[in-house]
Design a protein around this motif. Structure first.
Motif, mmCIF file in Angstrom:
data_model
loop_
_atom_site.group_PDB
_atom_site.id
_atom_site.type_symbol
_atom_site.label_atom_id
_atom_site.label_comp_id
_atom_site.label_asym_id
_atom_site.label_seq_id
_atom_site.Cartn_x
_atom_site.Cartn_y
_atom_site.Cartn_z
ATOM 1 N N LEU A 50 -78.159 -46.028 -103.055
ATOM 2 C CA LEU A 50 -77.737 -46.017 -101.618
ATOM 3 C C LEU A 50 -76.148 -46.014 -101.897
ATOM 4 O O LEU A 50 -75.771 -45.218 -100.832
ATOM 5 N N TRP A 51 -75.478 -46.099 -102.547
ATOM 6 C CA TRP A 51 -73.610 -46.169 -102.918
ATOM 7 C C TRP A 51 -73.520 -44.587 -102.823
ATOM 8 O O TRP A 51 -72.838 -44.065 -101.958
ATOM 9 N N GLN A 52 -74.384 -43.983 -103.850
ATOM 10 C CA GLN A 52 -74.225 -42.588 -103.907
ATOM 11 C C GLN A 52 -74.565 -41.531 -102.618
ATOM 12 O O GLN A 52 -74.084 -40.789 -102.226
ATOM 13 N N ASP A 53 -75.833 -42.037 -101.807
ATOM 14 C CA ASP A 53 -76.468 -41.335 -101.085
ATOM 15 C C ASP A 53 -75.474 -41.695 -99.781
ATOM 16 O O ASP A 53 -75.549 -40.651 -98.918
ATOM 17 N N ALA A 54 -74.672 -42.536 -99.711
ATOM 18 C CA ALA A 54 -73.568 -42.708 -98.404
ATOM 19 C C ALA A 54 -72.714 -41.329 -98.408
ATOM 20 O O ALA A 54 -72.469 -41.359 -97.210
ATOM 21 N N ASP A 55 -72.316 -40.737 -99.420
ATOM 22 C CA ASP A 55 -71.801 -39.649 -99.544
ATOM 23 C C ASP A 55 -72.231 -38.291 -98.665
ATOM 24 O O ASP A 55 -71.690 -37.388 -98.226
ATOM 25 N N ARG A 56 -73.665 -38.527 -98.274
ATOM 26 C CA ARG A 56 -74.251 -37.420 -97.464
ATOM 27 C C ARG A 56 -74.033 -37.464 -95.960
ATOM 28 O O ARG A 56 -74.032 -36.380 -95.474
ATOM 29 N N ASP A 57 -73.458 -38.337 -95.794
ATOM 30 C CA ASP A 57 -72.938 -38.405 -94.006
ATOM 31 C C ASP A 57 -71.670 -39.122 -94.007
ATOM 32 O O ASP A 57 -71.764 -40.180 -94.288
ATOM 33 N N ALA A 58 -70.664 -38.314 -93.460
ATOM 34 C CA ALA A 58 -69.348 -39.203 -93.155
ATOM 35 C C ALA A 58 -69.335 -40.120 -92.319
ATOM 36 O O ALA A 58 -68.478 -40.973 -92.391
ATOM 37 N N VAL A 59 -70.334 -40.105 -91.321
ATOM 38 C CA VAL A 59 -70.189 -41.164 -90.395
ATOM 39 C C VAL A 59 -70.753 -42.365 -90.587
ATOM 40 O O VAL A 59 -70.243 -43.546 -90.357
ATOM 41 N N ILE A 60 -71.953 -42.440 -91.527
ATOM 42 C CA ILE A 60 -72.461 -43.819 -91.788
ATOM 43 C C ILE A 60 -71.867 -44.107 -93.053
ATOM 44 O O ILE A 60 -71.929 -45.599 -93.434
ATOM 45 N N CYS A 61 -71.187 -43.366 -93.844
ATOM 46 C CA CYS A 61 -70.775 -43.881 -95.182
ATOM 47 C C CYS A 61 -69.842 -45.120 -95.116
ATOM 48 O O CYS A 61 -70.252 -45.945 -95.875
ATOM 49 N N LEU A 116 -71.293 -52.809 -96.436
ATOM 50 C CA LEU A 116 -72.387 -53.513 -96.512
ATOM 51 C C LEU A 116 -72.516 -53.668 -97.940
ATOM 52 O O LEU A 116 -72.860 -55.044 -98.338
ATOM 53 N N LEU A 117 -72.738 -52.694 -98.719
ATOM 54 C CA LEU A 117 -72.937 -52.983 -100.108
ATOM 55 C C LEU A 117 -72.076 -53.598 -100.692
ATOM 56 O O LEU A 117 -72.206 -54.526 -101.760
ATOM 57 N N SER A 118 -70.739 -53.471 -100.333
ATOM 58 C CA SER A 118 -69.620 -54.344 -101.078
ATOM 59 C C SER A 118 -69.740 -55.779 -100.608
ATOM 60 O O SER A 118 -69.681 -56.608 -101.512
ATOM 61 N N LEU A 119 -70.189 -56.196 -99.427
ATOM 62 C CA LEU A 119 -70.293 -57.679 -99.067
ATOM 63 C C LEU A 119 -71.446 -57.917 -99.749
ATOM 64 O O LEU A 119 -71.396 -59.356 -100.015
#
Length: 583
Positions: free
Chosen positions: A205-216, A222-225
């Protein structure tokens, strides 16, 4: 005709979907009511603070106006931009919404992600992720949003179920609690020691966040929390893994270094060997009924205490007044004013407050010796107390008081049991004395086996612990023991008292296990008995371990571990306090 299988949800998925649909009807907007336009300027909304009265929709009864008012109250005094975000999420949870709602939601996160992350709590951030999962404008937004929705939705379900386990969310289970049953859906259990399911889920999930700048930014926040929170299954499983790793590393431990000596110099003022000149006292932080405090004080005053220092953790005027009647009782009400005057303020835990007040009393007492003991602990000397103290070697700073745990007798006299090490017996005798539970109890006790200390006064910089004293940053080592001198501990002298204190002791007190404690301890025994047999199991335990049955008396006597020591507390109460109460 094939037998119909029982399902968790009566009616199956038709019923599930029907129930889900009932909350998805679109909002009805009243005259003049509408969401802001797509090109709304966000900056003024960041400065405007929400009025909970919601004058913008005053008098309207539309479903949109009701939601507007609800959110205005939730975000009272907060920036109006957060209120707008809530309205967009609420609309997008429905089947239909104004045509520009999705675009406005995405634009809001595209331009103001940092502001939203700084001001929204985790619950609203999860709602935002769910909204991206349903309405994202890219495949990455929808995929990541749906994945986070499932992740946090399942966490909410299993963490809710865990509330009924009796364990706090930050406490990992012990390794002994294993079940031979397989998981649901024929799944194999997660391999705590070598499994990678958790890091694979979160890392992807952390890596896939890079696929979209808006939701990243939202995904990363959320993952950090999640990994910072110590009350999740991820933290508990990692704790269990670290425990097991430590246990394996300790299977062949290196030779332990010898304990460094830290002898405390003995002040000349307390090197008194004449029993007639020795003044001794006790110090205790107490939260108990008045009659229990009076009996505790009466016992020690009858033994010859020069001073009984009592600090009341939850003081009331009646108790303070009653104790103050006796000139040898030094009573301190630890109320808000008392703690405000201390440089550290009021400490959070009872143990921290105990050692604090004990050290304060040590520094101001007029006694030569001071014992730090609790209200349910009673000195049990075989000689007079001053005779015991006079016999302590002049180079010893303290006298050790080994514990004797009171047994339930059902009679008017008191009896106590001793730990094997107090009489020079091997620990293996416990399994003979307590055949069912002995192997799981330290010293055969349900309370502490460390004992307490009687300390010479006058050492600058000395600090009390619960079972030790500290000087120059290390525990003192020049401590002496004496035969036939014990500290009687009325920890659970009756079944009713045992049960009354159980909940507190399991959660916050002496029964609570730490994360570092791998061994099967008394708290595990209690948990197992409650789960397997309920109160009847605890009663069987109490009878075997804590009740002076003829069988237990015989076994304890055979091993020199039975101490019969009548306290005569009622007589001492009348003797010590009678003249003051009558006056």
């Amino acid at each position: 005709m094939a037998e119909q299988k029982k399902t968790t949800y009566p009616g199956g998925f038709d019923a599930i979907v029907a129930q889900m649909e009932t909350r998805m009807h679109p909002f009805i907007y009243g005259p003049g009511e509408a969401l802001p336009s797509l090109d709304v300027d966000f900056q003024p909304l960041k400065r405007k603070l929400m009025d909970p009265a919601a004058p913008e929709v005053a008098g309207s009864t539309s479903t949109y106006a009701r939601k507007y008012r609800d959110l205005a109250q939730e975000f009272e005094g907060e920036p109006a931009l957060l209120h707008l975000h809530g309205l967009l999420v609420a609309n997008l949870r429905r089947h239909d919404q104004p045509a520009h709602t999705i675009a406005l939601f995405v634009r809001l996160w595209q331009e103001e992600a940092a502001f939203l992350i700084d001001h929204l709590d985790a619950r609203w951030l999860v709602s935002a992720a769910t909204t991206f999962g349903d309405h994202g404008v890219s495949e990455a937004q929808r995929s990541l949003g749906q994945s986070l929705t499932v992740l946090f939705g399942m966490m909410k379900l299993y963490e809710t179920e865990r509330l009924f386990s009796g364990s706090p969310p930050d406490q990992a289970f012990v390794w002994q609690r294993k079940s031979a049953k397989r998981l649901a859906m024929q799944m194999d259990a997660y391999a705590i020691m070598g499994g990678g399911l958790d890091v694979n889920m979160l890392g992807r999930l952390w890596q896939d966040a890079d696929r979209d700048a808006v939701i990243c930014p939202l995904v990363r926040r959320l993952l950090s929390l999640l990994i910072e929170d110590d009350k999740t299954v991820f933290r508990r499983l990692r704790t269990m893994r670290r425990r097991k790793e430590k246990q394996k590393a300790a299977e062949a431990p290196p030779e332990r270094p010898k304990k460094q000596r830290n002898p405390v110099p003995v002040p000349e003022r307390s090197q008194i060997t004449d029993p007639t000149r020795i003044k001794w006292g006790t110090v205790s932080l107490i939260k108990a009924p008045l009659d229990k405090i009076l009996r505790f004080a009466a016992h020690h005053l009858a033994l010859g205490a020069h001073r009984v220092h009592i600090y009341l953790d939850d003081p009331d005027p009646i108790t303070v007044e009653a104790l103050s009647l006796h000139p040898q009782i030094d009573v301190t009400a630890c109320d808000a004013d008392y703690w405000a005057a201390q440089k550290r303020g009021r400490m959070d835990t009872h143990r921290m407050r105990q050692v604090w007040v004990a050290t304060q009393a040590y520094n101001m007492t007029d006694c030569h010796w001071l014992a730090h003991i609790d209200v349910d602990e009673f000195l049990l000397p075989s000689l007079t107390m001053v005779q015991h103290l006079a016999q302590v070697s002049p180079d010893k700073i303290a006298l050790h008081l080994p514990p004797a745990e009171q047994l339930a007798t059902g009679a008017g006299s008191e009896a106590f049991k001793l730990a094997p090490r107090s009489v020079g017996a091997p620990a293996t005798v416990l399994e003979t004395i307590y055949p069912t539970f002995g192997m799981h109890l330290r010293g055969g006790f349900i309370s502490h086996i460390e004992g307490k200390l009687f300390v010479r006064t006058g050492v600058e910089g000395l600090r009390f612990g619960i079972h030790a004293i500290h000087w120059q940053g290390a525990p003192a080592t020049n401590i002496q023991a004496q035969p036939r001198l014990y500290l009687g501990h009325a920890h659970a002298p009756t079944w009713d008292e045992f049960m009354a204190d159980m909940e507190f002791r399991m959660a916050h007190g002496s029964y609570r296990k730490t994360d570092e404690d791998e061994k099967f301890r008394f708290s595990d025994v209690v948990d197992f008995l409650i789960e397997a047999e309920g109160e009847a199991g605890l009663q069987a335990f109490y009878k075997e371990v804590c009740t002076l049955t003829p069988q237990l008396a015989k076994k304890l006597t055979e091993n020199n571990m039975l101490l019969e020591y009548p306290l005569h507390l009622d007589d001492k109460l009348a003797q010590v306090f009678g003249p003051y109460m009558e006056g």
